[in-house]
Design an enzyme around this catalytic site. Structure first.
Site, PDB file in Angstrom:
ATOM      1  NE  ARG A   1      -1.634  -1.519   3.668  1.00  0.00           N
ATOM      2  CZ  ARG A   1      -1.719  -1.184   4.963  1.00  0.00           C
ATOM      3  NH1 ARG A   1      -2.731  -0.456   5.397  1.00  0.00           N
ATOM      4  NH2 ARG A   1      -0.789  -1.572   5.819  1.00  0.00           N
TER       5      ARG A   1
ATOM      6  CG  ASP B   1      -6.919  -0.799   8.341  1.00  0.00           C
ATOM      7  OD1 ASP B   1      -7.983  -0.510   8.924  1.00  0.00           O
ATOM      8  OD2 ASP B   1      -6.298   0.022   7.652  1.00  0.00           O
TER       9      ASP B   1
ATOM     10  CD  GLU C   1      -8.067   6.088  14.443  1.00  0.00           C
ATOM     11  OE1 GLU C   1      -8.116   5.626  13.296  1.00  0.00           O
ATOM     12  OE2 GLU C   1      -7.003   6.250  15.082  1.00  0.00           O
TER      13      GLU C   1
END
EC number: 3.2.1.28
Length: 565
Positions: free
Chosen positions: A277, A312, A496
């Site tokens: 990625r 993830d 988060e």
């Protein structure tokens, strides 16, 4: 990529042949003629690899988001000419040829704000507009303004946005909800699907499919007109997820579709690329190198597919929870994804009926009913008493309990007796003093213990309420809100993820530092505030004591995390 064809099944599930024709027709509709923007690792080739491997920036996402100041081919040609010259300075070359992303200004909230006031004040701070972008920018333009999560996440993210939109609706910002639905519809029309985020390097995958639920949310304000308006885009997205199904034999998989031996159709997460990625280049290369017994491309695909899942990373995808290189996302059929696909089929049926197409509505209902049977047959672990993922390699349902197990309840796909068992399992194994644990495994990954995430708290709360399990649902909301409030009182921010083993602590683990902002936490917090406080006495902060109108429970002692799934 199809798996080898096994022996033929004894009995195929009976699904009307016209539905497969429907898939094929929609797949054709979803094919777009626009040129797909290339991600930076392709545009810049060896330069991108060299910059990332040199670790010029603490966060690999920084260079992935950098904008070339001229044609990347010219920059690459200059690099090839200069790189072997004495005194060549790679950092200077990057600074001359690229515009690096700007750090967002630190938001300092006014003194004395309540939790609700703080969130309402954040919506404009988190709003971005990118009608036009630079020619070689990895950022993809969108026609309307949108709300980003915050921190390092400078773009809109697919599944994050649904929970952000719940908060926007709660704050009365229906115009922003409508803008974001329009943006996602634009992406479907432009690229054939909604990418992970509006970056070129996210185009090879999607994320948990919440678009139909977004349209359903908008319909609460605009009525059936919203369902009819966005029916074509919902159909195109469905075609993306079911692409290749018409050619599948029993026991085969193609991209995001899985056909089991009895003909049951389910879905998995998948990324069309099998390279590192760009936003986590060095980390992915290191993960692949750490397991020489597996092809690197296989590991890259599974890393990318885990990113598509939103989880993830998590022990959920791994054979060994302590070794990321054992993840095998593409051989796992996720319970949350298939619950969302069921919900998509149900909303498509409703939208088709609203549009006057009863025949198509019946076809989507048939698909939803078939998927519900598949969920009950393959994604329920009867021995453990909870929903779980299905393993394509072992041909068995997995044993691990995760917060994803609440998704069948969230979309009303669960049998009533199983919902009761899920409530017991949730309270026994996942509920902690600071909210719902993601899993009960401590792996060091961010989608494992002791972290709790806002979207999973809301899915569990809503799902349990759908089946009359109000006590456990309210326990989850109260514990999580207390955690959010304690953290806000100390740090004046929402984050988060949270450590749910106690209250007042942000979560840890993962590939990057804890991010604040934070879109989906803001949205879920507003929804939960309205849930726990009486309508005649709405609250702007979490009350010091739990409202008496709701059931009360004894404080939870922290449960020991399990070492393995």
């Amino acid at each position: 990529m199809k798996s080898p064809t096994p022996s033929r099944p004894q009995k195929m599930a009976l699904i009307p042949a016209c539905i497969f024709l429907c898939f094929a027709a929609l797949s054709v509709q979803a094919e777009e003629t626009s040129v797909t923007p290339q991600p930076p690792d392709i545009l810049l080739g060896p330069l991108f690899n060299d910059v990332q491997n040199a670790k010029l920036f603490p966060d690999q996402k920084t260079f992935a988001d950098a904008v070339p100041n001229s044609d990347p081919l010219m920059i690459l040609a200059d690099y090839r000419m200069q790189q072997n010259q004495s005194g060549f300075d790679l950092r200077h070359f990057v600074n001359v040829n690229f515009t690096l992303p700007k750090e967002g200004e630190k938001y300092v909230p006014p003194e004395g704000q309540s939790l609700r006031e703080h969130i309402d004040g954040l919506w404009p701070v988190l709003t971005r507009s990118t009608e036009n972008t630079e020619k070689w920018d990895s950022l993809l333009p969108l026609p309307e303004p949108y709300v980003v999560p915050g921190g390092r996440f400078r773009e809109v993210y697919y599944w994050d946005s649904y929970f952000t939109m719940l908060g926007l609706a709660e704050s009365g910002h229906w115009d922003k909800v409508a803008d974001m639905v329009a943006n996602f519809a634009h992406e479907i029309d432009t690229y054939g699907h909604i990418p992970n985020g509006n970056r070129s390097y996210y185009l090879s995958r999607s994320q948990p499919p919440f678009f139909a639920l977004m349209v359903e949310l908008l319909a609460q304000h605009e009525g059936d007109a919203a369902l009819k308006q966005y029916l074509p885009q919902m159909q195109k997205e469905y075609a993306y997820w079911m692409d290749g199904v018409e050619n599948l034999q029993a026991g085969q998989q193609e991209k995001r579709v899985v056909k089991l031996q009895d003909g049951t159709l389910l879905n998995r997460y998948w990324d069309d690329r099998d390279t590192p990625r760009p936003e986590s280049w060095v980390e992915d290369i290191a993960t692949a190198k750490s397991n020489p017994n597996r092809p690197a491309t296989e590991i890259y695909r599974d890393l990318r597919s885990a990113a598509a899942s939103g989880w993830d990373f998590s022990s959920r995808w791994m054979d060994n929870p302590q070794q990321l290189n054992t993840l095998r996302t593409t051989s796992i059929v996720p319970v949350d994804l298939n619950s969302l696909m069921f919900k998509m089929e149900k909303i498509l049926a409703r939208a088709s009926k609203a549009a006057g197409d009863n025949a198509m509505a019946n076809q989507y209902e048939t698909l939803a009913n078939a998927r519900q049977k598949g969920i009950e047959k393959y994604l329920w672990n009867d021995q453990q008493g909870w929903y779980a993922d299905y393993d394509l390699k072992s041909h068995k349902v997995r044993n691990q309990l995760t917060a994803a197990a609440l998704f069948p309840l969230y979309v009303n796909a669960a049998a009533k007796d199983r919902a009761s068992k899920m409530a017991t399992a949730t309270k026994t194994h996942l509920l902690q003093p600071g909210g719902l644990n993601t899993t009960s495994v401590k792996s060091g990954q961010q989608w494992d213990a002791p972290n709790g995430w806002a979207p999973l708290q809301w899915v569990a709360t809503e799902g349990l309420q759908n089946y009359g399990q109000k006590e456990v649902a309210m326990d989850i909301s109260w514990h999580f809100l207390t955690n959010v409030q304690h953290t806000y009182d100390r740090e004046k921010k929402l984050v988060e993820k949270y450590d749910v083993s106690a209250t007042g602590t942000g979560g840890g683990g993962g590939e990057y530092p804890l991010q604040d902002g934070f879109g989906w936490t803001n949205g879920v917090t507003l929804k939960m505030l309205d849930l726990i406080c009486p309508k005649e006495q709405p609250c702007d902060n979490v009350p010091a004591t739990r409202p008496l109108s709701e059931s009360t429970t004894q404080p939870l002692k922290q449960k020991e995390a399990e070492p393995t799934p």
